[in-house]
Design a protein around this motif. Structure first.
Motif, PDB file in Angstrom:
ATOM      1  N   LEU A 114     -47.649 -48.143 -83.318  1.00  0.00           N
ATOM      2  CA  LEU A 114     -46.750 -48.786 -82.457  1.00  0.00           C
ATOM      3  C   LEU A 114     -47.241 -50.100 -81.878  1.00  0.00           C
ATOM      4  CD1 LEU A 114     -45.377 -45.579 -80.512  1.00  0.00           C
ATOM      5  CD2 LEU A 114     -44.622 -46.713 -82.464  1.00  0.00           C
ATOM      6  N   ALA A 115     -48.422 -50.211 -82.017  1.00  0.00           N
ATOM      7  CA  ALA A 115     -49.331 -51.346 -81.322  1.00  0.00           C
ATOM      8  C   ALA A 115     -48.820 -52.561 -82.002  1.00  0.00           C
ATOM      9  CB  ALA A 115     -50.734 -51.272 -81.256  1.00  0.00           C
ATOM     10  N   HIS A 116     -47.707 -53.187 -81.897  1.00  0.00           N
ATOM     11  CA  HIS A 116     -47.471 -54.501 -82.467  1.00  0.00           C
ATOM     12  C   HIS A 116     -46.021 -54.828 -81.833  1.00  0.00           C
ATOM     13  CE1 HIS A 116     -46.437 -57.794 -85.041  1.00  0.00           C
ATOM     14  NE2 HIS A 116     -47.747 -57.897 -85.370  1.00  0.00           N
ATOM     15  N   PRO A 117     -45.991 -55.966 -81.465  1.00  0.00           N
ATOM     16  CA  PRO A 117     -44.550 -56.292 -80.624  1.00  0.00           C
ATOM     17  C   PRO A 117     -43.259 -56.466 -81.771  1.00  0.00           C
ATOM     18  CG  PRO A 117     -46.141 -57.911 -79.876  1.00  0.00           C
ATOM     19  CD  PRO A 117     -46.991 -56.837 -80.949  1.00  0.00           C
ATOM     20  N   LEU A 118     -43.457 -56.604 -82.873  1.00  0.00           N
ATOM     21  CA  LEU A 118     -42.439 -56.984 -83.812  1.00  0.00           C
ATOM     22  C   LEU A 118     -41.985 -55.383 -84.289  1.00  0.00           C
ATOM     23  CD1 LEU A 118     -40.411 -58.170 -85.403  1.00  0.00           C
ATOM     24  CD2 LEU A 118     -42.021 -58.424 -87.346  1.00  0.00           C
ATOM     25  N   ARG A 119     -43.053 -54.372 -84.282  1.00  0.00           N
ATOM     26  CA  ARG A 119     -42.924 -52.927 -84.592  1.00  0.00           C
ATOM     27  C   ARG A 119     -41.950 -52.341 -83.501  1.00  0.00           C
ATOM     28  NH1 ARG A 119     -48.103 -53.241 -87.553  1.00  0.00           N
ATOM     29  NH2 ARG A 119     -49.078 -52.355 -85.638  1.00  0.00           N
ATOM     30  N   ILE A 120     -42.145 -52.689 -82.248  1.00  0.00           N
ATOM     31  CA  ILE A 120     -41.369 -52.187 -81.193  1.00  0.00           C
ATOM     32  C   ILE A 120     -40.211 -52.710 -81.134  1.00  0.00           C
ATOM     33  CG2 ILE A 120     -41.509 -52.225 -78.650  1.00  0.00           C
ATOM     34  CD1 ILE A 120     -43.379 -50.331 -79.727  1.00  0.00           C
ATOM     35  N   LYS A 121     -39.995 -53.886 -81.331  1.00  0.00           N
ATOM     36  CA  LYS A 121     -38.810 -54.626 -81.490  1.00  0.00           C
ATOM     37  C   LYS A 121     -37.811 -53.922 -82.445  1.00  0.00           C
ATOM     38  CE  LYS A 121     -35.404 -57.567 -80.622  1.00  0.00           C
ATOM     39  NZ  LYS A 121     -34.694 -57.612 -79.335  1.00  0.00           N
ATOM     40  N   ILE A 122     -38.350 -53.393 -83.813  1.00  0.00           N
ATOM     41  CA  ILE A 122     -37.910 -52.913 -85.106  1.00  0.00           C
ATOM     42  C   ILE A 122     -37.433 -51.516 -84.702  1.00  0.00           C
ATOM     43  CG2 ILE A 122     -38.084 -51.617 -87.271  1.00  0.00           C
ATOM     44  CD1 ILE A 122     -39.774 -54.288 -87.714  1.00  0.00           C
ATOM     45  N   LEU A 123     -38.195 -50.829 -83.678  1.00  0.00           N
ATOM     46  CA  LEU A 123     -37.623 -49.573 -83.224  1.00  0.00           C
ATOM     47  C   LEU A 123     -36.453 -49.458 -82.205  1.00  0.00           C
ATOM     48  CD1 LEU A 123     -41.451 -47.818 -83.029  1.00  0.00           C
ATOM     49  CD2 LEU A 123     -39.627 -47.639 -84.845  1.00  0.00           C
ATOM     50  N   GLU A 124     -36.790 -50.453 -81.190  1.00  0.00           N
ATOM     51  CA  GLU A 124     -35.574 -50.669 -80.402  1.00  0.00           C
ATOM     52  C   GLU A 124     -34.377 -50.960 -81.139  1.00  0.00           C
ATOM     53  OE1 GLU A 124     -38.062 -52.301 -76.660  1.00  0.00           O
ATOM     54  OE2 GLU A 124     -37.220 -53.704 -77.996  1.00  0.00           O
ATOM     55  N   LEU A 125     -34.403 -51.816 -81.956  1.00  0.00           N
ATOM     56  CA  LEU A 125     -33.016 -51.961 -82.779  1.00  0.00           C
ATOM     57  C   LEU A 125     -32.623 -50.762 -83.662  1.00  0.00           C
ATOM     58  CD1 LEU A 125     -34.061 -55.570 -84.138  1.00  0.00           C
ATOM     59  CD2 LEU A 125     -32.432 -55.035 -82.489  1.00  0.00           C
ATOM     60  N   LEU A 126     -33.564 -49.955 -84.191  1.00  0.00           N
ATOM     61  CA  LEU A 126     -33.081 -48.627 -84.856  1.00  0.00           C
ATOM     62  C   LEU A 126     -32.687 -47.920 -84.005  1.00  0.00           C
ATOM     63  CD1 LEU A 126     -35.960 -48.743 -87.472  1.00  0.00           C
ATOM     64  CD2 LEU A 126     -33.438 -49.334 -87.820  1.00  0.00           C
ATOM     65  N   ALA A 127     -33.326 -47.802 -82.834  1.00  0.00           N
ATOM     66  CA  ALA A 127     -32.443 -46.945 -81.457  1.00  0.00           C
ATOM     67  C   ALA A 127     -31.398 -46.925 -81.470  1.00  0.00           C
ATOM     68  CB  ALA A 127     -33.389 -47.106 -80.382  1.00  0.00           C
ATOM     69  N   GLU A 128     -30.406 -48.077 -81.772  1.00  0.00           N
ATOM     70  CA  GLU A 128     -29.047 -48.363 -81.630  1.00  0.00           C
ATOM     71  C   GLU A 128     -28.417 -48.031 -82.937  1.00  0.00           C
ATOM     72  OE1 GLU A 128     -29.210 -52.700 -81.188  1.00  0.00           O
ATOM     73  OE2 GLU A 128     -29.993 -52.576 -79.351  1.00  0.00           O
ATOM     74  N   GLY A 129     -28.959 -47.663 -84.106  1.00  0.00           N
ATOM     75  CA  GLY A 129     -28.438 -47.139 -85.315  1.00  0.00           C
ATOM     76  C   GLY A 129     -29.109 -47.791 -86.382  1.00  0.00           C
ATOM     77  N   GLU A 130     -29.047 -47.050 -87.493  1.00  0.00           N
ATOM     78  CA  GLU A 130     -29.666 -47.553 -88.829  1.00  0.00           C
ATOM     79  C   GLU A 130     -29.072 -48.928 -89.383  1.00  0.00           C
ATOM     80  OE1 GLU A 130     -26.619 -45.283 -92.068  1.00  0.00           O
ATOM     81  OE2 GLU A 130     -28.172 -44.308 -91.480  1.00  0.00           O
ATOM     82  N   LYS A 131     -30.127 -49.574 -89.984  1.00  0.00           N
ATOM     83  CA  LYS A 131     -30.013 -50.838 -90.287  1.00  0.00           C
ATOM     84  C   LYS A 131     -30.767 -51.433 -91.474  1.00  0.00           C
ATOM     85  CE  LYS A 131     -29.367 -52.570 -85.716  1.00  0.00           C
ATOM     86  NZ  LYS A 131     -28.695 -51.213 -85.142  1.00  0.00           N
ATOM     87  N   SER A 132     -30.243 -52.159 -92.198  1.00  0.00           N
ATOM     88  CA  SER A 132     -30.971 -52.774 -93.326  1.00  0.00           C
ATOM     89  C   SER A 132     -32.094 -53.768 -92.944  1.00  0.00           C
ATOM     90  CB  SER A 132     -30.048 -53.493 -94.439  1.00  0.00           C
ATOM     91  OG  SER A 132     -29.726 -54.954 -93.613  1.00  0.00           O
ATOM     92  N   VAL A 133     -33.081 -54.288 -94.081  1.00  0.00           N
ATOM     93  CA  VAL A 133     -33.972 -55.396 -93.749  1.00  0.00           C
ATOM     94  C   VAL A 133     -33.267 -56.526 -93.287  1.00  0.00           C
ATOM     95  CG1 VAL A 133     -35.697 -56.573 -94.681  1.00  0.00           C
ATOM     96  CG2 VAL A 133     -35.652 -54.008 -95.268  1.00  0.00           C
ATOM     97  N   ASN A 134     -32.375 -57.075 -93.995  1.00  0.00           N
ATOM     98  CA  ASN A 134     -31.600 -58.226 -93.668  1.00  0.00           C
ATOM     99  C   ASN A 134     -31.317 -58.192 -92.283  1.00  0.00           C
ATOM    100  OD1 ASN A 134     -32.213 -59.338 -95.983  1.00  0.00           O
ATOM    101  ND2 ASN A 134     -30.239 -58.900 -96.813  1.00  0.00           N
ATOM    102  N   GLU A 135     -30.447 -56.971 -91.711  1.00  0.00           N
ATOM    103  CA  GLU A 135     -30.093 -56.941 -90.448  1.00  0.00           C
ATOM    104  C   GLU A 135     -31.013 -56.801 -89.249  1.00  0.00           C
ATOM    105  OE1 GLU A 135     -26.156 -54.093 -90.683  1.00  0.00           O
ATOM    106  OE2 GLU A 135     -27.918 -53.350 -91.355  1.00  0.00           O
ATOM    107  N   LEU A 136     -32.101 -56.174 -89.545  1.00  0.00           N
ATOM    108  CA  LEU A 136     -33.238 -56.282 -88.813  1.00  0.00           C
ATOM    109  C   LEU A 136     -33.898 -57.849 -88.560  1.00  0.00           C
ATOM    110  CD1 LEU A 136     -34.862 -52.848 -89.775  1.00  0.00           C
ATOM    111  CD2 LEU A 136     -33.976 -53.341 -87.793  1.00  0.00           C
TER     112      LEU A 136
END
Length: 107
Positions: free
Chosen positions: A16-38
């Protein structure tokens, strides 16, 4: 506490120790997404997002499901949402303490 559990926790938090990984998890918390959406929502290059997703997948934090020629990512465990919320509360608590300390220094 069991050494294996401590190692699991250490590895988990390293993942979890990376800002982009945290951002990705926050986005996935809203629902599933593709790489392009992320990539679009995170405002980051696709290769960087893919690299971070590989790390998160390797630690079983996210899962990917094939949908034609793309992969749809989601959180493996919905408790991740709660973990992110608790981390935000801890941050806010520290911020309140810091503001209080600065106010006291002004007096």
């Amino acid at each position: 506490m069991n050494l294996n559990m401590q190692q699991f926790k250490a590895d988990f938090f390293k993942a979890l120790a990376h800002p982009l990984r945290i951002k990705i998890l926050e986005l996935l918390a809203e629902g599933e997404k593709s790489v392009n959406e992320l990539q679009s929502l995170a405002g980051s290059e696709g290769s960087a997002v893919s690299q971070q997703l590989t790390i998160l997948r390797g630690k079983n934090i996210v899962t990917g499901t094939k949908d034609g020629n793309r992969v749809i990512y989601s959180l493996r465990d919905p408790m991740i949402v709660e973990l992110l919320s608790v981390a935000k509360q801890i941050f806010n608590n520290h911020l309140v303490d810091t503001i209080s300390m600065l106010d006291q220094m002004k007096e």
